[in-house]
Design an enzyme around this catalytic site. Structure first.
Site, short mmCIF file in Angstrom:
data_model
loop_
_atom_site.label_atom_id
_atom_site.label_comp_id
_atom_site.label_asym_id
_atom_site.label_seq_id
_atom_site.Cartn_x
_atom_site.Cartn_y
_atom_site.Cartn_z
N GLY A 59 -1.44 -21.41 -16.10
CA GLY A 59 -1.23 -20.60 -14.85
C GLY A 59 -1.02 -21.49 -13.89
N LYS A 214 -4.45 6.45 16.51
CA LYS A 214 -4.58 6.26 15.15
C LYS A 214 -6.16 5.70 15.04
CE LYS A 214 -3.36 2.81 12.36
NZ LYS A 214 -2.47 1.82 11.72
N ARG A 216 -9.08 4.13 12.01
CA ARG A 216 -9.31 3.94 10.47
C ARG A 216 -10.70 4.05 10.13
NH1 ARG A 216 -5.03 2.29 7.80
NH2 ARG A 216 -3.26 0.90 8.58
N ASP A 240 7.23 0.24 13.99
CA ASP A 240 5.92 -0.68 13.54
C ASP A 240 6.36 -2.06 12.97
OD1 ASP A 240 3.27 -1.07 13.12
OD2 ASP A 240 2.89 0.71 12.01
N THR A 248 -0.15 5.01 7.72
CA THR A 248 0.18 4.89 9.48
C THR A 248 1.25 6.02 9.66
OG1 THR A 248 -1.18 3.11 9.50
CG2 THR A 248 0.60 3.68 11.40
N1 LIG Z 1 -4.27 -6.86 4.08
C1 LIG Z 1 -5.00 -5.91 4.63
N2 LIG Z 1 -4.68 -4.28 4.32
C2 LIG Z 1 -5.44 -3.56 4.99
N3 LIG Z 1 -6.31 -3.73 6.13
C3 LIG Z 1 -6.66 -5.12 6.31
C4 LIG Z 1 -5.77 -6.05 5.70
N4 LIG Z 1 -6.41 -7.49 6.20
C5 LIG Z 1 -7.40 -7.04 7.27
N5 LIG Z 1 -7.49 -5.75 7.03
C6 LIG Z 1 -8.22 -4.77 7.99
O1 LIG Z 1 -7.51 -4.17 9.05
C7 LIG Z 1 -8.24 -3.95 10.33
C8 LIG Z 1 -7.47 -4.53 11.30
O2 LIG Z 1 -7.96 -4.07 12.38
P1 LIG Z 1 -7.30 -3.31 13.62
O3 LIG Z 1 -8.32 -3.02 14.74
O4 LIG Z 1 -6.57 -2.27 12.93
O5 LIG Z 1 -6.32 -4.57 14.15
C9 LIG Z 1 -9.46 -4.69 9.88
O6 LIG Z 1 -10.49 -3.63 9.48
C10 LIG Z 1 -9.20 -5.39 8.89
O7 LIG Z 1 -10.41 -5.93 8.08
O1 LIG Z 2 1.04 1.40 6.02
P1 LIG Z 2 -0.17 1.34 6.39
O2 LIG Z 2 -1.16 1.13 4.95
O3 LIG Z 2 -0.95 2.51 7.17
O4 LIG Z 2 -0.33 0.07 7.01
C1 LIG Z 2 0.33 -0.47 8.28
C2 LIG Z 2 -0.21 -0.26 9.30
O5 LIG Z 2 -1.37 -1.34 9.48
C3 LIG Z 2 -1.14 -2.10 10.51
O6 LIG Z 2 -1.87 -1.73 11.73
P2 LIG Z 2 -3.45 -1.95 11.85
O7 LIG Z 2 -3.81 -0.65 11.20
O8 LIG Z 2 -3.90 -3.10 11.14
O9 LIG Z 2 -3.75 -1.44 13.17
P3 LIG Z 2 -3.02 -2.38 14.50
O10 LIG Z 2 -1.62 -2.48 14.64
O11 LIG Z 2 -3.70 -1.67 15.88
O12 LIG Z 2 -3.71 -3.88 14.42
C4 LIG Z 2 0.30 -2.25 10.74
O13 LIG Z 2 0.76 -2.62 12.11
C5 LIG Z 2 0.61 -0.91 10.54
O14 LIG Z 2 0.60 -0.05 11.51
#
Ligand SMILES: Nc1ncnc2c1ncn2[C@@H]1O[C@H](COP(=O)(O)O)[C@@H](O)[C@H]1O
Ligand SMILES: O=P(O)(O)OC[C@H]1O[C@H](OP(=O)(O)OP(=O)(O)O)[C@H](O)[C@@H]1O
EC number: 2.7.6.1
Length: 333
Positions: A59, A214, A216, A240, A248
């Site tokens: 791999g 929004k 999470r 976005d 989202t």
């Molecule tokens: N790859 C990822 N997919 C989904 N969420 C992720 C990923 N990498 C980091 N995260 C989480 O997204 C939020 C980002 O924080 P914001 O306040 O929305 O910018 C954080 O909980 C990461 O652990």
């Molecule tokens: O299609 P989804 O699975 O919903 O993910 C996409 C969303 O996630 C990221 O934002 P994030 O939640 O990290 O928030 P931020 O832009 O405030 O950092 C990105 O900017 C999109 O808005």
């Protein structure tokens, strides 16, 4: 389902095309998005460099550049999209191979930067993986980075080597303007995207802006709370950086419809499209979902409302300008 793939109108200035000195410019593609690399090569009027890429029985990856690149300016195109760890490792090995082959300058062209959302600690004992990735790429031997629509601006500062950050917005705006939509309101699907949406609105004749609040509660779960702004009777354009699971953008679109938007368009640069994105996006809530080809979208992830715009010319032009030591930012003025 065939999606429309459109190329940007951007073209090489004839003077550059005519007197182009390609002798030191080399372009190689990783396996993540070969069609995009081929388009970039076409724009630049050169061939992709020959490279062997194979997997050993266990791999592990093997890369060999198959021509001399001694003293050359090498551009390696590889978005770190799914499967992110494989594509990232491939990029690191390509960089290492080029460094050991005495390339003069190695530019990692990363149209989609994976791990970008892990750009800070949001809870105790987490990794800042976006910074770790920057360290890995730099340590492997990259001399500069070309990235597109990074999830957050701070990632630029994670690199201590030059980084050119370009935007797909000219390509998306060009297309939107050609549709001659009226009564537009640009909507940011979350607070983190406000600056991006505001810049977009400005370019659309200072269209009004609305913002969705929004939250999470858990990773990959998006919950929309409130709408700031008026969308009643308007054409809402959600902007976005990426669509991952589409939670989202779809929750946002539903709220906009509830608040009286006449039609809803979604625009995002990176089509990450993790399940169940395609099911969510094709329910009919969107008039159109406009994305770019920074990440390849396989046939089985295409749906009726999807439009894919090409950023190849934009990347090709940027590579040319970097190679020629001319301004990149002036492309966006
Ligand atoms: N790859 C990822 N997919 C989904 N969420 C992720 C990923 N990498 C980091 N995260 C989480 O997204 C939020 C980002 O924080 P914001 O306040 O929305 O910018 C954080 O909980 C990461 O652990
Ligand atoms: O299609 P989804 O699975 O919903 O993910 C996409 C969303 O996630 C990221 O934002 P994030 O939640 O990290 O928030 P931020 O832009 O405030 O950092 C990105 O900017 C999109 O808005």
């Amino acid at each position: 389902m065939p999606a429309v793939i459109r190329s940007a109108t951007l073209t090489l200035q004839p003077s550059l095309a005519t007197f182009a000195d390609h002798s030191r410019l080399r372009l190689f593609s990783g396996s993540a998005n070969i069609p995009l690399s081929q388009e970039v090569a076409r724009y630049l009027g050169i061939d992709l460099g020959p490279m062997v890429r194979k997997r050993f029985a266990d791999g592990e990856l093997y890369i060999q550049i198959q021509e001399s690149i001694r003293g050359c300016d090498v551009y390696l195109i590889q978005p770190s999209c799914y499967p992110v760890n494989d594509h990232l490792m491939e990029l690191l090995i390509m960089i290492d191979a080029c460094r050991r082959a005495s390339a003069r300058q190695i530019t990692a062209v990363i149209p989609y930067y994976g791990y970008a959302r892990a750009d800070r600690k949001t809870a105790g004992r987490e990794s800042i993986t976006a910074k770790l990735v920057a360290n890995l790429i730099t340590q492997a031997g990259a001399s500069r980075i070309l990235a597109m629509d990074l999830h957050s601006d701070q990632i630029q500062g994670y690199f201590d080597i030059p980084l050119d950050h370009v935007y797909a917005s000219p390509v998306v705006l060009d297309y939107l303007v050609s549709k001659q939509l009226s009564d537009i309101v640009v909507v940011s699907p979350d607070v983190g995207g406000v600056a991006r949406a505001r810049a977009f609105a400005k370019k659309l004749n200072d269209a009004p802006l609305a913002i969705i609040d929004k939250r999470r509660q858990a990773h990959n779960v998006a919950e929309v709370m409130n709408l700031i702004g008026d969308v009643e009777g308007k054409t809402a354009v959600l902007v976005d950086d990426m669509i991952d699971t589409a939670g989202t953008i779809c929750e946002g679109a539903r709220l906009l419809r509830k608040e009286g938007a006449r039609q809803v368009y979604a625009c995002a640069t990176h089509a990450v499209f993790s399940p169940p994105a395609v099911e969510r996006l094709s329910t009919g809530v969107f008039e159109e979902v406009i994305i770019t080809n920074t990440i390849p979208v396989p046939e089985d992830k295409r749906f009726k409302q999807l439009t894919i715009l090409s950023v190849a010319n934009l990347l090709g032009e940027t590579i040319w300008r970097i190679h020629e030591d001319s301004s990149v930012s002036s492309m966006f003025r």
